[in-house]
Write an enzyme that holds these catalytic residues in place. Structure first.
Site, PDB file in Angstrom:
ATOM      1  N   HIS A  64      -6.412  42.234 -30.643  1.00  0.00           N
ATOM      2  CA  HIS A  64      -5.435  42.031 -29.603  1.00  0.00           C
ATOM      3  C   HIS A  64      -4.757  43.402 -29.240  1.00  0.00           C
ATOM      4  O   HIS A  64      -3.954  43.914 -30.124  1.00  0.00           O
ATOM      5  CB  HIS A  64      -4.639  40.948 -29.915  1.00  0.00           C
ATOM      6  CG  HIS A  64      -5.399  39.631 -30.221  1.00  0.00           C
ATOM      7  ND1 HIS A  64      -5.689  38.700 -29.133  1.00  0.00           N
ATOM      8  CD2 HIS A  64      -5.915  39.285 -31.242  1.00  0.00           C
ATOM      9  CE1 HIS A  64      -6.290  37.678 -29.858  1.00  0.00           C
ATOM     10  NE2 HIS A  64      -6.554  38.047 -30.962  1.00  0.00           N
ATOM     11  N   LEU A  65      -5.055  44.047 -28.325  1.00  0.00           N
ATOM     12  CA  LEU A  65      -4.417  45.068 -27.680  1.00  0.00           C
ATOM     13  C   LEU A  65      -3.294  45.002 -26.781  1.00  0.00           C
ATOM     14  O   LEU A  65      -2.517  46.083 -26.348  1.00  0.00           O
ATOM     15  CB  LEU A  65      -5.448  46.216 -27.270  1.00  0.00           C
ATOM     16  CG  LEU A  65      -6.774  46.549 -28.143  1.00  0.00           C
ATOM     17  CD1 LEU A  65      -7.563  47.733 -27.775  1.00  0.00           C
ATOM     18  CD2 LEU A  65      -6.124  46.955 -29.487  1.00  0.00           C
ATOM     19  N   ARG A  66      -2.865  43.891 -26.128  1.00  0.00           N
ATOM     20  CA  ARG A  66      -1.714  43.619 -25.554  1.00  0.00           C
ATOM     21  C   ARG A  66      -1.389  43.999 -24.341  1.00  0.00           C
ATOM     22  O   ARG A  66      -0.426  44.078 -23.858  1.00  0.00           O
ATOM     23  CB  ARG A  66      -0.467  43.826 -26.356  1.00  0.00           C
ATOM     24  CG  ARG A  66      -0.448  43.277 -27.974  1.00  0.00           C
ATOM     25  CD  ARG A  66      -0.351  41.736 -27.928  1.00  0.00           C
ATOM     26  NE  ARG A  66      -0.342  41.028 -29.055  1.00  0.00           N
ATOM     27  CZ  ARG A  66      -0.800  40.014 -29.619  1.00  0.00           C
ATOM     28  NH1 ARG A  66      -1.606  39.126 -28.671  1.00  0.00           N
ATOM     29  NH2 ARG A  66      -0.586  39.483 -30.645  1.00  0.00           N
ATOM     30  N   ASP A 154     -10.236  33.234 -26.836  1.00  0.00           N
ATOM     31  CA  ASP A 154      -9.189  33.352 -28.423  1.00  0.00           C
ATOM     32  C   ASP A 154      -7.720  33.274 -28.086  1.00  0.00           C
ATOM     33  O   ASP A 154      -7.302  34.006 -26.957  1.00  0.00           O
ATOM     34  CB  ASP A 154      -9.941  34.483 -29.048  1.00  0.00           C
ATOM     35  CG  ASP A 154      -8.844  34.645 -30.351  1.00  0.00           C
ATOM     36  OD1 ASP A 154      -8.263  35.618 -30.593  1.00  0.00           O
ATOM     37  OD2 ASP A 154      -9.157  33.672 -31.411  1.00  0.00           O
ATOM     38  N   ASP A 307      -8.509  40.885 -36.586  1.00  0.00           N
ATOM     39  CA  ASP A 307      -7.726  39.901 -35.512  1.00  0.00           C
ATOM     40  C   ASP A 307      -6.365  40.328 -35.399  1.00  0.00           C
ATOM     41  O   ASP A 307      -5.221  39.755 -35.630  1.00  0.00           O
ATOM     42  CB  ASP A 307      -7.657  38.450 -36.041  1.00  0.00           C
ATOM     43  CG  ASP A 307      -6.901  37.563 -35.222  1.00  0.00           C
ATOM     44  OD1 ASP A 307      -6.697  36.236 -35.779  1.00  0.00           O
ATOM     45  OD2 ASP A 307      -6.751  37.867 -34.165  1.00  0.00           O
TER      46      ASP A 307
END
Lengths: 436, 320, 183
Positions: A64-66, A154, A307
């Site tokens: 998750h690179l936001r 996800d 993750d």
């Protein structure tokens, strides 16, 4: 870009079953040759890697690179840099950003930011449903056309059986996997850790193992029914491993991943209400950890993924109920794999590299996972015996939320090369700034 | 001599039997103070105590307030009603503000499990847990122990069954820890959907029918059943709960020995307990209330001041 | 640190004679036994008050009401001492108003215990008079407190300890001086 000769290392390439002392020559962004006594072309750089391992760069299919929307915790640039520091040459970015990656412009944005970051390669994963709301299918064709390599909602499960079935069928058109976060919502609702004795003692609401296993079973059945490729994200229970094993016995189009925290920690890590042990799916029991390790060994679980879920210090500095789920993982994954699985006698080194590189690349059809001549030079050099202590303040990631602070790990990244270009080198800068 | 309690009272799970006995023994002289005409001793004169109640609770807060005032402390009540108010300022900021005001002690009730420990790790003041989520309510556990000891003479060997919604009950957990540590035989009784996983692994017997519990127990601690549980689908109705699990006069008549009845209050008369039972000769519910003030005075007395180096050490271990 | 030096100041017969004299002086001070109440300070003051009460019953045939006072909650040094002391029992006769209360303690030293006892008694009622009877007065007052009736005066240095041992508590009667070796 100068040619680069890595001399005298232990070259491990699971794509060709190679594990031998050899030189590796990188030229024009490709692996030019692998063999003994290779010559250095004019103007090239030679690096003595005796005692080190030369492997295909690691590939993480779940991060998750936001960005867009939550840049205080991570950006594509900081995430790509963190990945490079962790030995990854490619990562897949999950679409649960703000706004979510459910259209072609958003996918294009991630591709552009990834290219500009000049760290590990960044492959976008598009959303299964618009807004990730679980109602209407997103335009898979447009997403793939813009560069998406898979679809996923996800963060959340695809709760509707009908939507999951349709997604699997439609995804077949484009040959991409549907990656599902397996969680039955009504069973998991309100839960903050594994439902078991530790939750009872701490007075916290639990998420039962069955919440994951019910959806794993459903997804396996739908994959069998539709022929679509389902990729099961972050598996955590022994029941799930058993279901996947039987699915693979029947040759169903099912792949699975597991995260380092699920092979390294149990729900005991939540003692003292440690919010850095709060993630979804939660840390489980000793027997579940054993089953995950066994699954990685016999191939039931195809890949190790992190993750990687950055959260701001303030967010985790809260009562356990209120803290968000997730921990960062890019910069500890290799160390944990080497220390817990290889040193721990669960996997031989070559198989660990396969699970972290060759297999995930192949599963998602990505560049990487191979050192065959002619392939792009996505290469990792690491020192398998270097001991180091995890210090979150030295992370390249913007976030520090890890339960592994202070852990003594073995195995340290020395150099990460993407397409022939060095994106991380432990000699320079790594030992430099310590940020608060 | 006496085992110190440390800086805070967060729960009974990590106290030693000696520490628990110390609190109970210390409560005895404080019972006497509450019987005097002038119900005051100067022991905590000049100390500032904040009652920080994020969940509304009349009886526990009043009990603490009496305990504090009878020790001559200055008390301040901070209550937050409604979830938006309590989420407005983070608990960390609340903690730091209190510390900046040089508060000596904080008595806190909070809806999240672990909140008391969270606060205790971050401020130098003494923190007393008045109930955190579904985790523990240590002073309730202690006053229940004291009450049982008053009547039965000893805890060791006594058979105590806790009846009701164990899953969501912090009172049940504190009772289980305290009773086990002092050598009681402990059981729980309730519908399976309201029993937490692993409860048997704690050394607790599980009864699925109240009749079996009554045959076995010397003491019943009857928990309040909340309407929310019915609404959330854990049980079909309060009426059915009373029919199947209620502590009724008829069921008690079939008890093989003199049964002691406790209830933490407030009671749902006619749901978990019949009025005649609650008001009957075996009920010690009112004595629990009296003991509550004495136990809380004992806890405040034992924690307050006396060791400045303890406060410093606790602060050093907290977050930066 | 050199070993402490323990020496005997009073033996059992001397203590018994002192108590007999104190009992007579107490009755004299109270002008008889009608309004007299004996209150012992925990710990050993209680046993001494009991003995004096028994002596008075033998000599005057009167059963003087007795009480016990634990002054822990009224101490002025709770913030400086270490672990919290165990609190003993406080029980007093119902009605103190207009009575002659004689506080009984084993040793009078700084006077702080007596101050605490006076504060505590004030919360229970208003005697006509409060007097103090001690077995040993060792000097070293830090407050303006005096004993009306004294068994024996024993000068002691500030580092010394004066221990009163009683049959009921310690298995034998004695008063001992413990001189600390350190300066």
């Amino acid at each position: 870009m100068k040619p680069l000769l890595l001399r005298g290392g232990r070259v491990i390439d699971p794509s060709r079953d190679l594990d031998d002392t050899a030189d590796l020559l990188i030229q024009d962004g490709q692996v030019k040759a692998v063999g003994r006594g290779l010559g250095l072309p004019n103007g090239g750089e030679a690096m003595d890697v005796t005692g080190l391992v030369v492997a295909p760069g690691l590939v993480d299919v779940h991060t998750h690179l936001r960005e867009p929307g939550q840049e205080d915790r991570e950006t594509i640039a900081s995430g790509a840099a963190a990945a490079a520091a962790g030995g990854f040459t490619a990562v897949c970015a999950m679409p649960n950003t703000d706004p979510p990656i459910d259209n072609q412009s958003a996918v294009g944005f991630v591709v552009k930011q990834g290219a500009a970051a000049a760290g590990a390669r960044v492959y976008p994963i598009g959303a299964v449903s618009l807004g990730q709301k679980g109602e209407h299918l997103a335009e898979f064709g447009e997403l793939v056309g813009a560069g998406a390599v898979a679809v996923s909602d996800d963060g959340r499960p695809v709760a509707s059986g009908h939507l999951m079935r349709t997604a699997l069928e439609y995804a077949r058109t484009f040959g991409i996997p549907v990656a599902d976060h397996c969680e039955e919502p009504s069973l998991a609702a309100g839960g903050v850790m594994h439902e078991g004795l530790v939750a009872t003692r701490l007075g916290l609401k639990g998420i039962p193992a069955a919440a994951e296993e019910i959806m794993v079973a459903r997804d396996i059945l739908l994959a069998g029914h539709t022929g679509g490729h389902v990729h099961l994200c972050h598996m955590s229970t022994r029941g799930s491993v058993e279901l996947i094993r039987r699915a693979k016995d029947r040759h169903l189009p099912v792949t699975a991943e597991a995260c380092p925290h699920h092979f390294a920690l149990t729900h005991d890590a939540c003692e003292g209400y440690n919010t850095n042990a709060k993630m979804n799916p939660p840390l489980r029991e000793r027997e579940d950890v054993e089953a995950i390790r066994a699954g990685l060994k016999d191939g039931t679980i195809d890949a190790i993924a992190t993750d990687h879920a950055p959260h701001h210090y303030d967010a985790k500095e809260r009562e356990f109920d209120d803290a968000p789920f997730g921990i960062v993982g890019l910069e500890t994954a290799l160390g944990l794999g080497l220390t817990v699985l290889v040193e721990g006698g669960v996997l031989p080194l070559a198989q660990l590299i396969a699970r972290m590189s060759t297999v995930p690349a192949r599963t998602f059809g990505l560049t990487g996972g191979s050192l065959a001549p002619g392939r792009p030079a996505d290469v990792l050099v690491f020192d398998p015996s270097a001991a180091w202590t995890v210090d979150p303040r030295r992370f390249r990631s913007k976030s520090r939320n890890t339960p592994f602070a202070g852990w003594e790990l073995k195995g340290r990244v020395v150099r990460t090369i993407v397409g022939g270009r060095t994106v991380f080198h432990s000699g320079s800068g790594e030992g430099g700034v310590v940020r608060p | 001599m006496s085992a110190p309690l440390g800086k805070d009272l967060v729960g009974l799970e990590h106290l030693s039997p000696d520490q628990i006995r110390l609190i109970l023994d210390t409560a005895e002289p404080f019972k006497e103070v509450s019987e005097r005409a002038i119900k005051k001793v100067p022991t905590l004169r000049g100390k500032t105590i904040v009652n920080l109640f994020f969940e509304s609770s009349t009886r526990t807060r009043i009990s603490f307030e009496f305990a504090e005032k009878r020790l001559s402390a200055d008390t301040v009540n901070i209550g937050a009603t409604g979830s938006s108010v309590q989420k407005g300022e983070t608990l960390v900021d609340t903690a730091r503000n209190l510390e900046a005001m040089r508060i000596d002690m904080v008595v806190m009730r909070h809806p999240s499990s672990g909140a008391a420990r969270f606060l205790a790790e971050r401020i130098a003041s003494n923190v007393i847990n008045a109930g955190d989520g579904t985790h523990e309510h240590p002073t309730q556990g202690l006053l229940d122990l004291l009450t049982i000891r008053d009547v039965k003479g000893a805890i060791a060997g006594t058979r105590v069954c806790i009846c009701g919604d164990i899953l969501h009950s912090r009172v049940a957990r504190s009772n289980i820890w305290g009773l086990l540590k002092l050598g009681a035989e402990v059981a729980v009784c309730g519908p399976q959907s309201l029993l937490p996983r692993g409860i048997d692994e704690l050394g607790v017997t599980v009864f699925r029918r109240i009749e079996e519990a009554i045959q076995w127990a010397d003491v019943l601690n009857v928990l309040r059943l909340q309407l929310e549980r019915m609404n959330a689908g854990f049980i079909p109705s309060l009426r059915e709960y009373n029919r199947v699990f209620g502590v009724t006069v008829e069921r008690l008549e079939r008890a093989p020995r003199e049964m002691l009845i406790l209830h933490p209050g407030p009671m749902n008369r006619g749901v978990e307990i019949d009025s005649q039972v609650a008001d009957g000769p075996h009920s010690v519910i009112l004595r629990q209330v009296t003991n509550g003030v004495a136990v809380r005075m004992a806890v405040l007395y034992l924690l307050a001041g006396g060791r400045p180096e303890l406060a410093e050490a606790a602060k050093g271990g907290g977050a930066e | 640190m050199s070993a402490a030096e323990r020496s005997s100041l009073l033996d059992a017969p001397t203590i018994a004679r002192a108590l007999e004299r104190m009992a007579r002086e107490i009755v004299e001070l109270a002008g008889g036994t009608d309004r007299l109440i004996l209150i012992g300070i925990q710990r050993r003051g209680v046993e001494l008050a009991d003995r004096i009460g028994a002596l008075i019953r033998r000599s005057h045939g009167a059963d003087v009401p007795r009480g016990a006072l634990d002054i822990t909650l009224y101490r002025d040094d709770l913030n400086e001492i270490g672990p919290r002391p165990v609190i003993g029992e406080t029980r007093l006769p119902r009605d103190l108003d207009g009575k002659i209360v004689v506080i009984v303690d084993d040793v009078l030293f700084t006077g702080r215990t007596v101050r605490a006892a006076l504060d505590q008694l004030a919360d229970f009622g208003r005697p006509a008079r409060i007097a103090l009877a001690v077995l040993i007065d060792r000097g070293g007052r830090e407050l303006p407190v005096q004993a009306d009736i004294v068994g024996q005066r024993v000068p002691a240095r500030s580092g010394d300890r004066v221990d009163v041992l009683l049959q009921e508590v310690d298995g034998g009667d004695a008063v001992e001086l413990v001189r600390s070796g350190a300066p």
